[in-house]
Design a protein around this motif. Structure first.
Motif, PDB file in Angstrom:
ATOM      1  N   VAL A   1     -10.230   3.452  -0.669  1.00  0.00           N
ATOM      2  CA  VAL A   1     -10.247   2.007  -0.465  1.00  0.00           C
ATOM      3  C   VAL A   1     -11.524   1.639   0.291  1.00  0.00           C
TER       4      VAL A   1
ATOM      5  N   CYS B   1      -1.896   1.477   7.521  1.00  0.00           N
ATOM      6  CA  CYS B   1      -1.678   2.138   6.227  1.00  0.00           C
ATOM      7  C   CYS B   1      -1.982   3.627   6.231  1.00  0.00           C
TER       8      CYS B   1
ATOM      9  N   TYR C   1      -6.075  -1.053   7.331  1.00  0.00           N
ATOM     10  CA  TYR C   1      -6.144   0.132   6.467  1.00  0.00           C
ATOM     11  C   TYR C   1      -6.065   1.449   7.247  1.00  0.00           C
TER      12      TYR C   1
ATOM     13  N   VAL D   1       0.838  -1.204   0.000  1.00  0.00           N
ATOM     14  CA  VAL D   1       0.000   0.000   0.000  1.00  0.00           C
ATOM     15  C   VAL D   1       0.872   1.253   0.000  1.00  0.00           C
TER      16      VAL D   1
ATOM     17  N   PHE E   1     -13.236  -1.638   2.427  1.00  0.00           N
ATOM     18  CA  PHE E   1     -12.741  -2.842   3.092  1.00  0.00           C
ATOM     19  C   PHE E   1     -13.787  -3.378   4.054  1.00  0.00           C
TER      20      PHE E   1
END
Length: 131
Positions: free
Chosen positions: A105, A119, A115, A88, A107
């Protein structure tokens, strides 16, 4: 273990299909990944360990300032070792370099810590229609 990350790295359909099946826990589908990616993607990131494909993320885009992460996948044996976050990170850097202003994104809830925490994505309000 030496892992390399490559933007728009080479892959063959069979290896990517096998990685998807392993990482997402479904049967091999025989998807023509190369055609799909060439048609719709800004790029993708391949993670390799000693030449073997162990991770992948697709960056699709609208042709302007919005990019979207799809299919972030890591081989089961390598999950939890930072491979996904490195995929990522590379995708973020390359989308930014291409002039994108936003990386989106979606998810499932169990991936929220990955995430949002690992991230650096921020939570937003979004809408969805199942088709």
């Amino acid at each position: 273990m030496t892992i390399t990350y490559e933007w728009r790295g080479p892959f063959d359909d069979a290896s990517l299909d096998a990685l998807h099946a392993d990482g997402f826990g479904h049967p091999v589908t025989g998807t023509d990944w190369r055609t799909q990616l060439e048609r719709h993607s800004l790029g993708w990131v391949c993670a390799r360990e000693d030449g073997a494909l162990i991770g992948f993320v697709n960056v699709v885009w609208d042709g302007g300032v919005h990019a979207f992460l799809l299919d972030t996948v890591v081989a089961r044996r390598c999950q939890g070792e930072g491979v996904g976050a490195a995929l990522v990170t590379t995708a973020v850097e390359r989308a930014r370099a291409a002039g994108c202003a936003w990386l989106h994104v979606d998810f499932e809830d169990h991936l929220r810590p990955f995430y949002l925490d690992a991230c650096g994505f921020e939570e937003t309000t979004a809408g969805l229609i199942a088709l």
